[in-house]
Design a protein around this motif. Structure first.
Motif, short mmCIF file in Angstrom:
data_model
loop_
_atom_site.label_atom_id
_atom_site.label_comp_id
_atom_site.label_asym_id
_atom_site.label_seq_id
_atom_site.Cartn_x
_atom_site.Cartn_y
_atom_site.Cartn_z
N MET A 1 0.85 -1.18 0.00
CA MET A 1 0.00 0.00 0.00
C MET A 1 0.89 1.23 0.00
SD MET A 1 -3.07 1.22 2.48
CE MET A 1 -2.24 1.25 4.03
N PHE A 2 0.43 2.27 -0.68
CA PHE A 2 1.19 3.51 -0.69
C PHE A 2 0.51 4.54 0.20
CE2 PHE A 2 -1.95 4.57 -3.93
CZ PHE A 2 -2.21 5.91 -3.66
N ALA A 3 1.29 5.49 0.64
CA ALA A 3 0.78 6.64 1.39
C ALA A 3 1.56 7.86 0.92
CB ALA A 3 0.97 6.43 2.89
N VAL A 4 0.84 8.91 0.57
CA VAL A 4 1.47 10.15 0.13
C VAL A 4 1.25 11.19 1.21
CG1 VAL A 4 1.50 11.93 -1.65
CG2 VAL A 4 1.01 9.55 -2.27
N PRO A 5 2.32 11.80 1.72
CA PRO A 5 2.14 12.82 2.77
C PRO A 5 1.42 14.05 2.23
CG PRO A 5 4.49 12.42 2.33
CD PRO A 5 3.71 11.57 1.40
N LEU A 6 0.49 14.56 3.04
CA LEU A 6 -0.20 15.82 2.72
C LEU A 6 0.33 16.96 3.58
CD1 LEU A 6 -3.84 14.47 2.39
CD2 LEU A 6 -2.25 15.06 0.54
N ASP A 7 0.74 16.63 4.79
CA ASP A 7 1.45 17.55 5.69
C ASP A 7 2.12 16.70 6.76
OD1 ASP A 7 -0.47 17.08 7.73
OD2 ASP A 7 -1.44 19.01 7.48
N ASP A 8 2.53 17.30 7.87
CA ASP A 8 3.31 16.58 8.87
C ASP A 8 2.64 15.32 9.41
OD1 ASP A 8 5.36 18.36 8.63
OD2 ASP A 8 4.77 19.57 10.37
N ASP A 9 1.32 15.35 9.61
CA ASP A 9 0.65 14.18 10.18
C ASP A 9 -0.52 13.68 9.34
OD1 ASP A 9 -1.11 16.25 10.74
OD2 ASP A 9 -1.58 15.55 12.75
N ARG A 13 -4.18 7.90 1.09
CA ARG A 13 -3.99 6.47 0.83
C ARG A 13 -5.22 5.93 0.10
NH1 ARG A 13 -3.57 4.33 6.88
NH2 ARG A 13 -2.64 6.19 7.76
N PRO A 14 -5.06 4.81 -0.60
CA PRO A 14 -6.23 4.16 -1.19
C PRO A 14 -7.23 3.78 -0.08
CG PRO A 14 -4.22 3.16 -2.02
CD PRO A 14 -3.82 4.08 -0.89
N LEU A 15 -8.49 3.85 -0.41
CA LEU A 15 -9.55 3.44 0.51
C LEU A 15 -10.17 2.18 -0.07
CD1 LEU A 15 -11.01 4.23 3.10
CD2 LEU A 15 -12.41 5.80 1.76
N ARG A 67 -11.92 5.92 -8.92
CA ARG A 67 -10.95 5.68 -7.84
C ARG A 67 -11.45 6.37 -6.58
NH1 ARG A 67 -8.98 3.53 -11.72
NH2 ARG A 67 -6.84 3.10 -12.25
N ILE A 68 -10.99 5.89 -5.43
CA ILE A 68 -11.31 6.53 -4.16
C ILE A 68 -10.09 6.46 -3.24
CG2 ILE A 68 -12.31 4.46 -3.11
CD1 ILE A 68 -14.42 6.34 -1.79
N TYR A 69 -9.82 7.56 -2.56
CA TYR A 69 -8.67 7.66 -1.66
C TYR A 69 -9.13 8.30 -0.35
CZ TYR A 69 -6.36 7.18 -6.15
OH TYR A 69 -5.96 6.74 -7.38
N GLY A 70 -8.57 7.84 0.75
CA GLY A 70 -8.88 8.42 2.05
C GLY A 70 -7.80 9.39 2.48
#
Length: 190
Positions: A1-9, A13-15, A67-70
């Motif tokens: 699974m991938f995760a792309v940072p949007l900010d510090d926390d 990610r895919p949902l 597509r859907i991402y959380g």
């Protein structure tokens, strides 16, 4: 699974269907707020409907039609972005979003939408991405503006929502416009 940072926390990610319980809990937390303009809370009412909704998007991903991402903040699902419709052969897609109140005002939706639109245009080669929004939904219209979209027009009373006819604004960005607005790529280092 991938995760792309949007900010510090925060991460994008895919949902997926296996996250149906977490998705339902998120919708329950924001049901009233999200439901002001978006029908998602009317579709996701229990675990079975949550699973079915996410399964539908898994099928769309498999058929390349959506597509859907959380959006997660500190490992808690707080919203998302999606392509409810993708027509890759014709080079078009519709993007959308939702967010629970705890995450409002951080720019997360704008950053997440920018990521998926950039993917659609630069990786998938789509020509046009639309943003359809209830004319009363000022925060979502502000996102369209921040994304550099152009207001194409209003579909007057085109959408029945909770028994009332709603005007829908259509915003869009075209691939040449998107590419021209992108910051230049940093030079490769040897």
């Amino acid at each position: 699974m991938f995760a792309v940072p949007l900010d510090d926390d925060a991460q994008l990610r895919p949902l997926e269907p296996w996250q149906a319980e977490e998705f339902l809990a998120h919708i329950d937390r924001g049901r009233e707020f999200i439901g002001r303009y978006v029908g998602l809370p009317d579709l996701v009412t229990d675990l079975a409907s949550s699973r079915a909704f996410l399964r539908g998007y898994a099928e769309k991903a498999a058929s390349d039609t959506g597509r859907i991402y959380g959006i997660w903040v500190a490992d808690r699902l707080v919203g998302g972005v999606l392509f409810p419709r993708m027509d890759v052969p014709n080079g078009t897609a519709e993007a959308g979003c939702w967010l629970e109140p705890s995450a409002v005002g951080r720019g997360l939706v704008t950053r997440a939408a920018r990521l998926i639109i950039d993917w659609a245009i630069t990786t998938r080669g789509l020509h046009r991405v639309e943003w359809r929004v209830a004319a009363e939904n000022a925060p979502s219209i502000a996102v369209a503006r921040r994304l550099g979209m152009t207001r194409d027009g209003v579909l007057r009373e085109s959408y029945r929502y909770r028994g009332e006819r709603q005007d829908i604004e259509v915003w869009s960005v075209l691939a040449p416009q998107w590419r021209a607005a992108r910051p230049p790529e940093p030079p490769a280092t040897a």
